[in-house]
Design a protein around this motif. Structure first.
Motif, PDB file in Angstrom:
ATOM      1  N   ALA A  52      48.478  -6.110  13.342  1.00  0.00           N
ATOM      2  CA  ALA A  52      49.522  -7.103  13.798  1.00  0.00           C
ATOM      3  C   ALA A  52      49.639  -6.653  15.685  1.00  0.00           C
ATOM      4  O   ALA A  52      49.867  -7.491  16.155  1.00  0.00           O
ATOM      5  CB  ALA A  52      50.836  -6.737  13.214  1.00  0.00           C
ATOM      6  N   ILE A  53      49.525  -5.375  15.609  1.00  0.00           N
ATOM      7  CA  ILE A  53      49.825  -4.927  17.183  1.00  0.00           C
ATOM      8  C   ILE A  53      48.757  -5.511  17.947  1.00  0.00           C
ATOM      9  O   ILE A  53      48.656  -5.951  18.994  1.00  0.00           O
ATOM     10  CB  ILE A  53      49.749  -3.294  16.939  1.00  0.00           C
ATOM     11  CG1 ILE A  53      50.861  -2.780  16.431  1.00  0.00           C
ATOM     12  CG2 ILE A  53      49.619  -2.867  18.787  1.00  0.00           C
ATOM     13  CD1 ILE A  53      51.005  -1.275  16.548  1.00  0.00           C
ATOM     14  N   SER A  54      47.300  -5.307  17.644  1.00  0.00           N
ATOM     15  CA  SER A  54      46.320  -5.878  18.118  1.00  0.00           C
ATOM     16  C   SER A  54      46.474  -7.517  18.569  1.00  0.00           C
ATOM     17  O   SER A  54      46.221  -7.862  19.472  1.00  0.00           O
ATOM     18  CB  SER A  54      44.846  -5.440  17.419  1.00  0.00           C
ATOM     19  OG  SER A  54      44.350  -6.647  17.023  1.00  0.00           O
ATOM     20  N   GLY A  55      46.865  -8.170  17.470  1.00  0.00           N
ATOM     21  CA  GLY A  55      47.103  -9.585  17.570  1.00  0.00           C
ATOM     22  C   GLY A  55      48.268  -9.860  18.597  1.00  0.00           C
ATOM     23  O   GLY A  55      48.061 -10.690  19.886  1.00  0.00           O
ATOM     24  N   ALA A  56      49.455  -9.151  18.771  1.00  0.00           N
ATOM     25  CA  ALA A  56      50.451  -9.301  19.612  1.00  0.00           C
ATOM     26  C   ALA A  56      49.802  -8.901  21.144  1.00  0.00           C
ATOM     27  O   ALA A  56      50.205  -9.584  22.209  1.00  0.00           O
ATOM     28  CB  ALA A  56      51.589  -8.298  19.436  1.00  0.00           C
ATOM     29  N   LEU A  57      49.027  -7.839  21.221  1.00  0.00           N
ATOM     30  CA  LEU A  57      48.476  -7.542  22.616  1.00  0.00           C
ATOM     31  C   LEU A  57      47.749  -8.854  22.915  1.00  0.00           C
ATOM     32  O   LEU A  57      47.813  -9.095  24.156  1.00  0.00           O
ATOM     33  CB  LEU A  57      47.865  -6.129  22.404  1.00  0.00           C
ATOM     34  CG  LEU A  57      48.463  -5.088  22.266  1.00  0.00           C
ATOM     35  CD1 LEU A  57      47.540  -3.797  22.195  1.00  0.00           C
ATOM     36  CD2 LEU A  57      49.611  -4.695  23.339  1.00  0.00           C
ATOM     37  N   ALA A  58      46.866  -9.247  22.160  1.00  0.00           N
ATOM     38  CA  ALA A  58      46.091 -10.447  22.617  1.00  0.00           C
ATOM     39  C   ALA A  58      46.782 -11.589  23.014  1.00  0.00           C
ATOM     40  O   ALA A  58      46.718 -12.198  23.972  1.00  0.00           O
ATOM     41  CB  ALA A  58      44.985 -10.855  21.398  1.00  0.00           C
ATOM     42  N   ALA A  59      47.956 -11.800  22.437  1.00  0.00           N
ATOM     43  CA  ALA A  59      48.835 -12.915  22.723  1.00  0.00           C
ATOM     44  C   ALA A  59      49.725 -12.509  23.897  1.00  0.00           C
ATOM     45  O   ALA A  59      49.655 -13.609  24.874  1.00  0.00           O
ATOM     46  CB  ALA A  59      50.013 -12.995  21.465  1.00  0.00           C
ATOM     47  N   MET A  60      49.961 -11.756  24.225  1.00  0.00           N
ATOM     48  CA  MET A  60      50.728 -10.969  25.414  1.00  0.00           C
ATOM     49  C   MET A  60      49.662 -11.277  26.502  1.00  0.00           C
ATOM     50  O   MET A  60      49.990 -11.854  27.729  1.00  0.00           O
ATOM     51  CB  MET A  60      51.242  -9.623  25.589  1.00  0.00           C
ATOM     52  CG  MET A  60      52.716  -9.563  24.709  1.00  0.00           C
ATOM     53  SD  MET A  60      53.337  -7.983  24.643  1.00  0.00           S
ATOM     54  CE  MET A  60      52.517  -7.198  23.424  1.00  0.00           C
TER      55      MET A  60
END
Lengths: 198, 198, 198
Positions: free
Chosen positions: C14-22
């Motif tokens: 989830a963190i890696s996805g959130a970073l990509a989204a940011m």
């Protein structure tokens, strides 16, 4: 005979997917996945939407093997494939006709309305290419310029017309496939495309 | 009344999809498919994830007919549609409210947790646009700048709050739809958007 | 222990996805959705294809809560996360191993062929990232340059080899996870990648 044509169609769809993936400079895993979704993605989407799960290729591994062989064929003969372009195109078109019929029959077996069955047949035959294009980050080519899905739709309408007229099923298969294949061949030969609207 | 609003919502969502597709210079088949997924894609995704198959539009063709009419309307009146922009926006917003409620009720009927039911309602109302944007090769607009899904989520939270408070269901429908529609209208009127984070 | 590792994997995905989204400058709703599909999209696709519906996270909300916490963590500590990069990478790799095993076991529980079970394990572990990349309008990175899915496939082959050799299941888990994690770590350490073919 039917399974034979179905296998040929899957094989050629896989090759076309693998070639598209190599054009995008993907690695072997990516090439295999793109080949896979091009060949089996339309039928998979159909199975998911009608609730036929586990989806087809999970229960019949022959399709998986065919995609693997098609991918390897495309990788090893990628420099020779230009010589085969005409044959590949012909088989791709045959696949289009056969997949349309298979999809329609799945729709009938699921008790769906003829309109939905034609939609499902079209999806089986042409949406593998849609998923391929999305994964390759392109707007799907069949939404833009190819007479492809249209051939399936027309073939599907004739399928049900002949069914209502009481034609024997063998004849329906042959004529439906002929219509789909014929429209697709003519469209490519004369560079026909649906008009864009803006 | 409810079916009427639902149909209006589907019709307007189809028009908005068809307009997006014409902007991308798609052919009529592509325009129809984009209109279709914009109008029915959110509910289809919901049905697939909860296991309600064959998915809704396969069993109730009214939705398919509405999308066809919406597509034709958008194609033939594309030069006049600017005059209708305000009405279309209003109906689109009504669709947002109605689809949220329909999705929540499907979640309840499937015995899902309220949080999941709100998620499903939001998905029903807003993920057709996500699929449209993916097919048109754009990052989904509702992930970037529109207060759209947020309105559905807030409406959904109020839905369950009112349910626990024992409100009659007619009142819950009206108030939930009012909240979703109100938030969306205010957000557009004052150009509100969620902040981006970087 | 297993659930603990599974939760850690979900959290880090989830963190890696959130970073990509940011990085793509999405708004908080978009960040949450990308975090969600990165963490749970692979398993969701698996559940849909095998017909295990409602899909997993609809029946076990723990996963949803973990994604919410992971998203908030990524948003609030985004400036600090560089210091954590090594730990996050390690946990991401552990998630890869654990998700592969969970997926394989779901395949076995659904009576699927070992080849399909390995495919499902690989899908569970790596296709969340594929959906993330599609939503972010990128060609999926695991199709292009990362040794990621390959690690899952090799691990899956060893899983079934050990099963046939009669190893106890605890040992199979540990060794399979070790193989997946080991291949992934070595590939990143030595910048190994599959060759592209053109």
């Amino acid at each position: 005979m039917f399974f034979f044509l179905d296998s040929i169609g899957t094989f050629v769809f896989a090759i076309s997917g693998a070639l598209a993936a190599m054009n995008k400079r993907l690695d072997p895993f990516g090439i295999f996945i793109i080949a896979f979704v091009t060949a089996l993605g339309g039928g998979t989407l159909r199975d998911v939407l009608i609730g036929h799960t586990p989806v087809g290729w999970m229960e019949n591994l022959d399709y998986v093997y065919i995609v693997i062989v098609g991918t390897l064929f495309a990788i090893f003969f990628r420099r020779k494939i230009d010589y085969l372009r005409k044959s590949l195109f012909l088989f791709d078109t045959i696949g289009l006709g056969v997949f349309t019929i298979i999809g329609i029959e799945k729709g009938i077996a699921t008790d769906l309305h003829p309109i939905i069955s034609v939609a499902i047949g079209t999806m089986s035959a042409s949406f593998g290419g849609v998923i391929r294009d999305i994964l390759c980050n392109e707007i799907p080519v069949i939404f833009r310029k190819e007479v492809y899905a249209t051939a399936c739709i027309v073939g599907g309408v004739f399928y049900f017309t002949m069914l209502w007229l009481g034609f024997p099923s063998q004849l329906i298969y042959v004529l439906t496939a002929t219509i789909v294949i014929g429209i697709r061949l003519l469209a490519v030969k004369y560079s026909l495309r649906l008009p864009t609207i803006q």
